[in-house]
Enzyme design. Sequence first.
Site, PDB file in Angstrom:
ATOM      1  CB  ALA A  41     -25.049 -63.187 102.882  1.00 12.40           C
ATOM      2  CG  MET A  81     -22.441 -62.401 111.117  1.00 18.09           C
ATOM      3  SD  MET A  81     -22.412 -60.610 110.995  1.00 18.09           S
ATOM      4  CE  MET A  81     -20.752 -60.326 110.349  1.00 18.09           C
ATOM      5  CB  SER A  82     -28.131 -65.537 109.951  1.00 15.76           C
ATOM      6  OG  SER A  82     -27.852 -66.108 108.687  1.00 15.76           O
ATOM      7  CG  HIS A  94     -24.284 -54.628 104.798  1.00 14.64           C
ATOM      8  ND1 HIS A  94     -24.611 -55.955 105.030  1.00 14.64           N
ATOM      9  CD2 HIS A  94     -25.465 -53.980 104.650  1.00 14.64           C
ATOM     10  CE1 HIS A  94     -25.929 -56.090 105.012  1.00 14.64           C
ATOM     11  NE2 HIS A  94     -26.468 -54.903 104.785  1.00 14.64           N
ATOM     12  CG  HIS A 119     -29.140 -61.075 111.765  1.00 20.12           C
ATOM     13  ND1 HIS A 119     -29.934 -60.156 111.117  1.00 20.12           N
ATOM     14  CD2 HIS A 119     -28.700 -61.938 110.816  1.00 20.12           C
ATOM     15  CE1 HIS A 119     -29.972 -60.446 109.821  1.00 20.12           C
ATOM     16  NE2 HIS A 119     -29.233 -61.525 109.610  1.00 20.12           N
ATOM     17  CG  HIS A 138     -32.544 -58.825 106.638  1.00 24.25           C
ATOM     18  ND1 HIS A 138     -32.794 -60.168 106.781  1.00 24.25           N
ATOM     19  CD2 HIS A 138     -31.218 -58.725 106.419  1.00 24.25           C
ATOM     20  CE1 HIS A 138     -31.666 -60.843 106.664  1.00 24.25           C
ATOM     21  NE2 HIS A 138     -30.689 -59.996 106.446  1.00 24.25           N
ATOM     22  CB  SER A 164     -29.750 -59.587 102.696  1.00 23.99           C
ATOM     23  OG  SER A 164     -28.889 -60.308 103.543  1.00 23.99           O
ATOM     24  CE1 TYR A 186     -26.693 -57.520 112.588  1.00 25.77           C
ATOM     25  CE2 TYR A 186     -25.964 -59.755 112.095  1.00 25.77           C
ATOM     26  CZ  TYR A 186     -26.575 -58.571 111.702  1.00 25.77           C
ATOM     27  OH  TYR A 186     -27.065 -58.453 110.434  1.00 25.77           O
ATOM     28  CD  GLU A 187     -31.152 -57.289 113.362  1.00 28.24           C
ATOM     29  OE1 GLU A 187     -32.022 -56.415 113.237  1.00 28.24           O
ATOM     30  OE2 GLU A 187     -31.212 -58.400 112.791  1.00 28.24           O
ATOM     31  CG  ASN A 215     -17.646 -61.736 101.974  1.00 24.04           C
ATOM     32  OD1 ASN A 215     -18.840 -61.898 102.241  1.00 24.04           O
ATOM     33  ND2 ASN A 215     -16.695 -61.973 102.841  1.00 24.04           N
TER      34      ASN A 215
HETATM   35  N1  HPA Z   1     -18.203 -62.928 107.701  1.00 22.49           N
HETATM   36  C1  HPA Z   1     -19.300 -63.072 108.477  1.00 22.49           C
HETATM   37  N2  HPA Z   1     -20.544 -62.990 107.990  1.00 22.49           N
HETATM   38  C2  HPA Z   1     -20.688 -62.745 106.688  1.00 22.49           C
HETATM   39  C3  HPA Z   1     -19.593 -62.576 105.830  1.00 22.49           C
HETATM   40  C4  HPA Z   1     -18.283 -62.672 106.371  1.00 22.49           C
HETATM   41  O1  HPA Z   1     -17.272 -62.539 105.669  1.00 22.49           O
HETATM   42  N3  HPA Z   1     -20.101 -62.347 104.594  1.00 22.49           N
HETATM   43  C5  HPA Z   1     -21.456 -62.382 104.704  1.00 22.49           C
HETATM   44  N4  HPA Z   1     -21.824 -62.623 105.963  1.00 22.49           N
END
Ligand code: HPA
Length: 280
Positions: free
Chosen positions: A116, A217-218, A255, A86, A64, A33, A88-89, A241
């Site tokens: 990220a 998650m990737s 997000h 991903h 994306h 992203s 999860y999609e 974060n």
């Molecule tokens: N957890 C999982 N995936 C993420 C996070 C998170 O805190 N931040 C960005 N992608």
Amino acid sequence: MPDFFTRVQIEGAAAIVRNRSRYQPTIGLVLGSGLNSLADSVENPDIIPYEQIPHWPISTVPGHAGRLILGQLEDKTVMVLQGRAHFYEGYPMSQVTLPVRVMQLLGIQTLILTNAAGGMNENFRPGDLMLIKDHLNLLGLAGENPLRGPNDDMAGPRFPGMTEAYDPELRQLAHESAAGEGFTLQEGIYAFVAGPSYETPAELRFLRLIGADAVGMSTVPSVVVARHAGMRVLGISTITNLALPDPPPGTQISHEEVLETGKMVIPHLTALIRGVLRRL
Ligand code: HPA
């Protein structure tokens, strides 16, 4: 969607790319992203929308894009995935990693991936960049390894090693590139979780115990397939974060926060990747 792709199917996807581009890239970039500006700065690009490549997974996540871009960046011939899909999609692992298989057939030998991630190491701050030095493939350990299924011996070995999955030489180049730009990089272990829900405090405590510095998650499925294919890999996480087991009351990761922090880091991340390309 079949559980696994045959070599003929992957060849079919690769043939489309070959027919649609003048370039024979050896360096691949998978941009998460926010890095649209870097993808857009590829010179003399051949652009192929993902929808035009058979079986190619299309990201449904805001932020994306969905285009394959081939061209020149820092005088190197590159193939850029602008946007990724991903697990999860809802895509099976075989489809999440199809782009890496296509890259393999096209001759990609070096793969640079960005993502990220939530920062779990207490020395990390949002906006830091972390070189991935190793990963925890939680889904892989639990059975969702992208290499599950028939092995194509022409593509790689049945039981590939995963030590030094993240190339030490490329990491060194990345450190040199960052130093040249006047900033430093964190290094750490990336824990791959399925998402899309963020982690509970108990889950974060667990991930800390098993050694995670960041969680996301990737990336990891692509890295496993890239290593199977014998590519050299560089992985870079933007710490968007903090992912701490005991957050201040009332705080939730969003997000939007992830995208916002991701944006702030674009200049550094762009300079870092360009610096690595120059040094390759
Ligand atoms: N957890 C999982 N995936 C993420 C996070 C998170 O805190 N931040 C960005 N992608």
